[in-house]
Design a protein around this motif. Structure first.
Motif, PDB file in Angstrom:
ATOM      1  N   PHE A   1       3.701  14.125   7.663  1.00 23.27           N
ATOM      2  CA  PHE A   1       3.397  14.032   6.246  1.00 23.27           C
ATOM      3  C   PHE A   1       2.149  14.827   5.898  1.00 23.27           C
ATOM      4  N   LYS A   2       2.150  15.383   4.681  1.00 18.89           N
ATOM      5  CA  LYS A   2       0.999  16.116   4.184  1.00 18.89           C
ATOM      6  C   LYS A   2       0.030  15.139   3.512  1.00 18.89           C
ATOM      7  N   LYS A   3      -1.153  15.619   3.218  1.00 16.13           N
ATOM      8  CA  LYS A   3      -2.150  14.800   2.528  1.00 16.13           C
ATOM      9  C   LYS A   3      -1.583  14.350   1.181  1.00 16.13           C
ATOM     10  N   ASN A   4      -1.792  13.078   0.862  1.00 17.60           N
ATOM     11  CA  ASN A   4      -1.357  12.460  -0.398  1.00 17.60           C
ATOM     12  C   ASN A   4       0.161  12.474  -0.588  1.00 17.60           C
ATOM     13  N   GLU A   5       0.906  12.572   0.518  1.00 14.21           N
ATOM     14  CA  GLU A   5       2.366  12.565   0.418  1.00 14.21           C
ATOM     15  C   GLU A   5       2.940  11.151   0.544  1.00 14.21           C
ATOM     16  N   ARG A   6       2.141  10.225   1.048  1.00  9.03           N
ATOM     17  CA  ARG A   6       2.575   8.831   1.135  1.00  9.03           C
ATOM     18  C   ARG A   6       1.581   7.955   0.388  1.00  9.03           C
ATOM     19  N   VAL A   7       2.117   6.932  -0.303  1.00  6.52           N
ATOM     20  CA  VAL A   7       1.264   6.034  -1.077  1.00  6.52           C
ATOM     21  C   VAL A   7       1.689   4.594  -0.796  1.00  6.52           C
ATOM     22  N   MET A   8       0.703   3.718  -0.678  1.00  2.98           N
ATOM     23  CA  MET A   8       0.936   2.312  -0.396  1.00  2.98           C
ATOM     24  C   MET A   8       0.669   1.492  -1.658  1.00  2.98           C
ATOM     25  N   PHE A   9       1.647   0.652  -2.023  1.00  4.23           N
ATOM     26  CA  PHE A   9       1.475  -0.288  -3.129  1.00  4.23           C
ATOM     27  C   PHE A   9       1.403  -1.684  -2.536  1.00  4.23           C
ATOM     28  N   ASN A  10       0.258  -2.317  -2.702  1.00  2.00           N
ATOM     29  CA  ASN A  10      -0.009  -3.644  -2.188  1.00  2.00           C
ATOM     30  C   ASN A  10       0.146  -4.625  -3.356  1.00  2.00           C
ATOM     31  N   THR A  11       1.155  -5.505  -3.283  1.00  2.00           N
ATOM     32  CA  THR A  11       1.381  -6.485  -4.347  1.00  2.00           C
ATOM     33  C   THR A  11       0.502  -7.709  -4.110  1.00  2.00           C
TER      34      THR A  11
ATOM     35  N   MET B   1       4.560  -2.049   0.159  1.00  2.00           N
ATOM     36  CA  MET B   1       5.607  -1.028   0.240  1.00  2.00           C
ATOM     37  C   MET B   1       4.927   0.330   0.357  1.00  2.00           C
ATOM     38  N   ILE B   2       5.418   1.140   1.278  1.00  2.00           N
ATOM     39  CA  ILE B   2       4.892   2.499   1.429  1.00  2.00           C
ATOM     40  C   ILE B   2       5.975   3.469   0.977  1.00  2.00           C
ATOM     41  N   TYR B   3       5.624   4.308   0.018  1.00  2.00           N
ATOM     42  CA  TYR B   3       6.558   5.281  -0.541  1.00  2.00           C
ATOM     43  C   TYR B   3       6.134   6.694  -0.156  1.00  2.00           C
ATOM     44  N   THR B   4       7.128   7.551  -0.003  1.00  2.00           N
ATOM     45  CA  THR B   4       6.884   8.980   0.132  1.00  2.00           C
ATOM     46  C   THR B   4       6.976   9.581  -1.263  1.00  2.00           C
ATOM     47  N   VAL B   5       6.000  10.394  -1.626  1.00  2.00           N
ATOM     48  CA  VAL B   5       6.018  11.071  -2.921  1.00  2.00           C
ATOM     49  C   VAL B   5       6.936  12.283  -2.759  1.00  2.00           C
ATOM     50  N   THR B   6       8.129  12.227  -3.343  1.00  2.00           N
ATOM     51  CA  THR B   6       9.092  13.319  -3.194  1.00  2.00           C
ATOM     52  C   THR B   6       8.968  14.352  -4.304  1.00  2.00           C
ATOM     53  N   GLU B   7       8.320  13.972  -5.412  1.00  2.00           N
ATOM     54  CA  GLU B   7       8.081  14.925  -6.502  1.00  2.00           C
ATOM     55  C   GLU B   7       6.877  14.452  -7.291  1.00  2.00           C
ATOM     56  N   SER B   8       5.971  15.381  -7.576  1.00  2.00           N
ATOM     57  CA  SER B   8       4.790  15.044  -8.364  1.00  2.00           C
ATOM     58  C   SER B   8       4.447  16.221  -9.256  1.00  2.00           C
ATOM     59  N   LYS B   9       4.925  16.129 -10.494  1.00  2.00           N
ATOM     60  CA  LYS B   9       4.587  17.111 -11.514  1.00  2.00           C
ATOM     61  C   LYS B   9       3.688  16.406 -12.503  1.00  2.00           C
ATOM     62  N   GLY B  10       3.109  17.127 -13.413  1.00  2.00           N
ATOM     63  CA  GLY B  10       2.167  16.534 -14.361  1.00  2.00           C
ATOM     64  C   GLY B  10       2.695  15.310 -15.081  1.00  2.00           C
TER      65      GLY B  10
ATOM     66  N   THR C   1       9.303  -9.710 -15.627  1.00  2.00           N
ATOM     67  CA  THR C   1       8.556  -9.727 -14.374  1.00  2.00           C
ATOM     68  C   THR C   1       7.324  -8.860 -14.521  1.00  2.00           C
ATOM     69  N   THR C   2       6.154  -9.449 -14.262  1.00  2.00           N
ATOM     70  CA  THR C   2       4.891  -8.714 -14.286  1.00  2.00           C
ATOM     71  C   THR C   2       4.301  -8.751 -12.885  1.00  2.00           C
ATOM     72  N   THR C   3       4.061  -7.579 -12.327  1.00  2.00           N
ATOM     73  CA  THR C   3       3.568  -7.457 -10.961  1.00  2.00           C
ATOM     74  C   THR C   3       2.286  -6.647 -10.971  1.00  2.00           C
ATOM     75  N   SER C   4       1.329  -6.998 -10.104  1.00  2.00           N
ATOM     76  CA  SER C   4       0.078  -6.243 -10.048  1.00  2.00           C
ATOM     77  C   SER C   4      -0.454  -6.222  -8.627  1.00  2.00           C
ATOM     78  N   GLY C   5      -1.321  -5.252  -8.377  1.00  2.00           N
ATOM     79  CA  GLY C   5      -1.916  -5.147  -7.050  1.00  2.00           C
ATOM     80  C   GLY C   5      -2.807  -3.930  -6.938  1.00  2.00           C
ATOM     81  N   THR C   6      -2.919  -3.426  -5.716  1.00  2.00           N
ATOM     82  CA  THR C   6      -3.759  -2.261  -5.452  1.00  2.00           C
ATOM     83  C   THR C   6      -2.900  -1.163  -4.830  1.00  2.00           C
ATOM     84  N   TRP C   7      -3.391   0.074  -4.925  1.00  2.00           N
ATOM     85  CA  TRP C   7      -2.670   1.190  -4.333  1.00  2.00           C
ATOM     86  C   TRP C   7      -3.665   2.148  -3.681  1.00  2.00           C
ATOM     87  N   ALA C   8      -3.168   2.918  -2.722  1.00  2.00           N
ATOM     88  CA  ALA C   8      -3.998   3.925  -2.058  1.00  2.00           C
ATOM     89  C   ALA C   8      -3.081   4.902  -1.343  1.00  2.00           C
ATOM     90  N   PHE C   9      -3.548   6.120  -1.230  1.00  2.00           N
ATOM     91  CA  PHE C   9      -2.807   7.093  -0.434  1.00  2.00           C
ATOM     92  C   PHE C   9      -2.957   6.720   1.038  1.00  2.00           C
TER      93      PHE C   9
END
Length: 188
Positions: free
Chosen positions: A105-115, A146-155, A88-96
């Motif tokens: 929610f804090k800034k950049n804590e939620r991200v939207m993936f548009n398929t 789909m809108i996701y909450t960023v629960t962890e973001s390390k390098g 399965t190959t999926t593509s689209g756009t994303w944005a905070f």
């Protein structure tokens, strides 16, 4: 966010409940090497469970700085001398998702993936021959999001979580769906 990632862990649970008490729970679990899909259907107090397993050959995602993303998932299984491979190959756009009044929610804590596009290629092999079937679905912007909450973001690690829920009522019958998806990614 922008990076080349491999999916190290994927868990998704969806529960469909009917007004008569019947319920079906769909569970998908993936590690870097194993895939398990379970359906548990409860009707009249009796539960029937079916489970299928497969091997994860690849599960990767590339998130670009230009606001685009692609993912590739390759899963295979063998049963009764028949090998099935699904890519399965999926593509689209994303944005905070920007902060809105009243949310927690804090800034950049939620991200939207548009398929925008999804292509499935299935190869079934048996008895020395194989058959390939390919299907592609395309979507308008905003149609499959789909809108996701960023629960962890390390390098080198990223964890995302999404919850969903809805219900519908027709006459005296109410049906509801609820679910949760968690994804853990590590830098390739």
């Amino acid at each position: 966010m922008a990076n080349e990632w491999k999916v190290t862990e994927y868990n998704s649970t969806e529960t469909d409940t009917q007004s008569n008490g019947d319920k079906t729970v769909y569970t998908t679990t993936m590690t870097e090497s194993n895939y398990t899909y379970t359906t548990a259907s409860t009707s009249n107090g009796s539960t029937t469970t079916t489970t299928s397993t497969a091997t994860v050959n690849m599960n990767e995602m590339t998130i670009e700085k230009d606001g685009t993303w692609t993912s590739t998932r390759d899963i295979s299984s063998t049963s009764n001398g028949i090998t099935q491979k699904l890519t399965t190959t999926t593509s689209g756009t994303w944005a905070f998702v920007g902060k809105t009044k009243g949310d927690e929610f804090k800034k950049n804590e939620r991200v939207m993936f548009n398929t925008l596009s999804e292509t499935n290629t299935q190869v079934v092999s048996f008895g020395g021959s194989s058959q390939t079937t390919t299907s592609t679905d395309t979507y308008m912007t905003g149609e499959n999001v789909m809108i996701y909450t960023v629960t962890e973001s390390k390098g080198k690690e990223l964890a995302l979580e999404a919850e969903m829920g809805n219900s519908s009522t027709t006459g005296s019958s109410t049906n509801s769906t609820s679910g949760k998806t968690t994804i853990k990614l590590a830098e390739k």
